[in-house]
Design an enzyme around this catalytic site. Structure first.
Site, PDB file in Angstrom:
ATOM      1  N   PHE A  64     -14.273   2.476   4.346  1.00 43.87           N
ATOM      2  CA  PHE A  64     -13.293   1.757   3.543  1.00 43.87           C
ATOM      3  C   PHE A  64     -12.819   2.646   2.397  1.00 43.87           C
ATOM      4  CE2 PHE A  64     -11.081  -1.323   1.162  1.00 43.87           C
ATOM      5  CZ  PHE A  64     -10.659  -2.233   2.112  1.00 43.87           C
ATOM      6  N   VAL A  65     -11.507   2.906   2.362  1.00 43.66           N
ATOM      7  CA  VAL A  65     -10.961   3.799   1.344  1.00 43.66           C
ATOM      8  C   VAL A  65     -10.038   3.038   0.397  1.00 43.66           C
ATOM      9  CG1 VAL A  65     -11.162   5.956   2.614  1.00 43.66           C
ATOM     10  CG2 VAL A  65      -9.153   4.533   2.970  1.00 43.66           C
TER      11      VAL A  65
ATOM     12  N   GLY B 298       0.783  -1.232   0.000  1.00 45.15           N
ATOM     13  CA  GLY B 298       0.000   0.000   0.000  1.00 45.15           C
ATOM     14  C   GLY B 298       0.812   1.277   0.000  1.00 45.15           C
TER      15      GLY B 298
ATOM     16  N   GLU C 157       3.761   4.520   5.766  1.00 41.36           N
ATOM     17  CA  GLU C 157       2.559   3.717   5.533  1.00 41.36           C
ATOM     18  C   GLU C 157       1.515   4.516   4.763  1.00 41.36           C
ATOM     19  OE1 GLU C 157       1.267   1.038   5.368  1.00 41.36           O
ATOM     20  OE2 GLU C 157       1.749  -0.351   6.966  1.00 41.36           O
ATOM     21  N   ASP C 158       0.635   3.793   4.107  1.00 36.77           N
ATOM     22  CA  ASP C 158      -0.502   4.442   3.465  1.00 36.77           C
ATOM     23  C   ASP C 158      -1.613   4.706   4.475  1.00 36.77           C
ATOM     24  OD1 ASP C 158      -0.680   1.669   3.679  1.00 36.77           O
ATOM     25  OD2 ASP C 158      -2.092   1.470   2.027  1.00 36.77           O
TER      26      ASP C 158
ATOM     27  N   ASP D 101      -5.163   1.777  10.515  1.00 36.64           N
ATOM     28  CA  ASP D 101      -6.576   1.497  10.773  1.00 36.64           C
ATOM     29  C   ASP D 101      -6.714   1.136  12.252  1.00 36.64           C
ATOM     30  OD1 ASP D 101      -9.175   0.250  10.637  1.00 36.64           O
ATOM     31  OD2 ASP D 101      -8.887   0.036   8.505  1.00 36.64           O
TER      32      ASP D 101
HETATM   33  C1  PRP Z   1      -2.789  -2.056   5.293  1.00 36.73           C
HETATM   34  C2  PRP Z   1      -1.880  -0.883   5.554  1.00 36.73           C
HETATM   35  C3  PRP Z   1      -1.240  -1.243   6.855  1.00 36.73           C
HETATM   36  C4  PRP Z   1      -2.318  -2.028   7.554  1.00 36.73           C
HETATM   37  C5  PRP Z   1      -2.986  -1.135   8.559  1.00 36.73           C
HETATM   38  O1  PRP Z   1      -2.054  -3.053   4.680  1.00 36.73           O
HETATM   39  O2  PRP Z   1      -0.949  -0.711   4.523  1.00 36.73           O
HETATM   40  O3  PRP Z   1      -0.090  -2.035   6.684  1.00 36.73           O
HETATM   41  O4  PRP Z   1      -3.247  -2.447   6.587  1.00 36.73           O
HETATM   42  O5  PRP Z   1      -4.038  -1.799   9.215  1.00 36.73           O
HETATM   43  P1  PRP Z   1      -4.122  -1.891  10.797  1.00 36.73           P
HETATM   44  O6  PRP Z   1      -3.795  -0.543  11.366  1.00 36.73           O
HETATM   45  O7  PRP Z   1      -5.561  -2.258  11.052  1.00 36.73           O
HETATM   46  O8  PRP Z   1      -3.210  -2.955  11.271  1.00 36.73           O
HETATM   47  P2  PRP Z   1      -2.695  -4.357   4.049  1.00 36.73           P
HETATM   48  O9  PRP Z   1      -2.595  -5.478   5.030  1.00 36.73           O
HETATM   49  O10 PRP Z   1      -4.047  -4.020   3.536  1.00 36.73           O
HETATM   50  O11 PRP Z   1      -1.710  -4.745   2.899  1.00 36.73           O
HETATM   51  P3  PRP Z   1      -1.274  -3.908   1.602  1.00 36.73           P
HETATM   52  O12 PRP Z   1      -0.413  -2.768   2.096  1.00 36.73           O
HETATM   53  O13 PRP Z   1      -0.526  -4.880   0.777  1.00 36.73           O
HETATM   54  O14 PRP Z   1      -2.526  -3.419   0.933  1.00 36.73           O
END
Ligand code: PRP
Length: 210
Positions: free
Chosen positions: A183-184, A75, A130-131, A134
């Site tokens: 959800f974004v 991400g 990070e992107d 959550d």
């Molecule tokens: C997303 C994002 C963070 C994590 C945050 O990654 O990049 O790593 O979720 O979520 P949290 O605060 O609830 O732990 P994802 O697992 O979707 O993988 P990606 O980056 O490959 O899309």
């Protein structure tokens, strides 16, 4: 969905989605993508402006110190690329891949390292990029993991954070935007691996994931 490069263009019709300014003719299956989105949260220009502001803060805070920026795949690819180019300091870059979501919309709290860093962190100033944060479970775990490797410091920069979704307290030094608990997708953020290539951030319509 694939975005075609700009070529000769037919007339541009405004889209139904606020801020979604691609001519519909340039989008393959554009109808499907638009109907998957509820609205645009941040345009390409909004994001660029905020990333530049974050980069200026980081430049100032780390002046005179070498910084390792760590992007969390997948991400963070977009924000890492734009942030790195907006920084004026010397930085090195490395990447990690961890799993937390799978294809769903909720964090599991289970974190696995899928790809580790190649850099020895001993004595280094580290900034995790990070992107989105959550629940905070991934970053909480990741920060502790990197701190155990003997760095001089570990801080976090995230483009988006959902304060209402937080399950753990986590100190985040740089936050682009606090957003509602929706959800974004876009600008690196996916749902079932789609939408990452959008250059804006939008909210996903509930019918897509319910
Ligand atoms: C997303 C994002 C963070 C994590 C945050 O990654 O990049 O790593 O979720 O979520 P949290 O605060 O609830 O732990 P994802 O697992 O979707 O993988 P990606 O980056 O490959 O899309």
């Amino acid at each position: 969905m694939a975005v075609l490069s700009l070529g000769k263009t037919a007339a541009c019709r405004p889209s139904r989605v606020r801020g979604f300014d691609y001519p519909q003719e340039l989008l393959v299956d554009s109808h499907d993508v638009q109907s998957d989105l509820k609205h645009v949260l941040y345009t390409k220009e909004d994001i660029q402006r905020r990333v530049n502001e974050l980069a200026a803060e980081i430049d100032s805070d780390y002046a005179g110190r070498d910084l390792l920026i760590v992007g969390v795949l997948k991400g963070a690819v977009m924000v890492m690329a734009d942030l790195a180019r907006a920084l004026h300091s010397h930085v090195t870059m490395d990447w990690m891949a961890v799993s937390s979501y799978g294809s769903g919309t909720q964090s599991s709290g289970v974190v696995r390292i899928l790809k580790d860093l190649e850099t020895d962190l001993m004595g280094k100033h580290v900034l995790i990029v990070e992107d989105i944060i959550d629940s905070g479970l991934t970053l909480s775990w990741l920060k502790a993991n990197l701190l155990s490797r003997g760095p001089a410091s570990v801080e976090i920069c995230t483009l988006l954070r959902k304060p209402e979704a937080a399950k753990v307290n986590i100190d985040v030094k740089y936050v682009g935007y606090n957003i509602p608990n929706e959800f974004v997708v876009g600008y690196g953020l996916d749902f079932a691996e789609k939408y990452r290539n959008l250059d804006f951030i939008g909210t996903l319509a509930p019918h897509v994931y319910e």
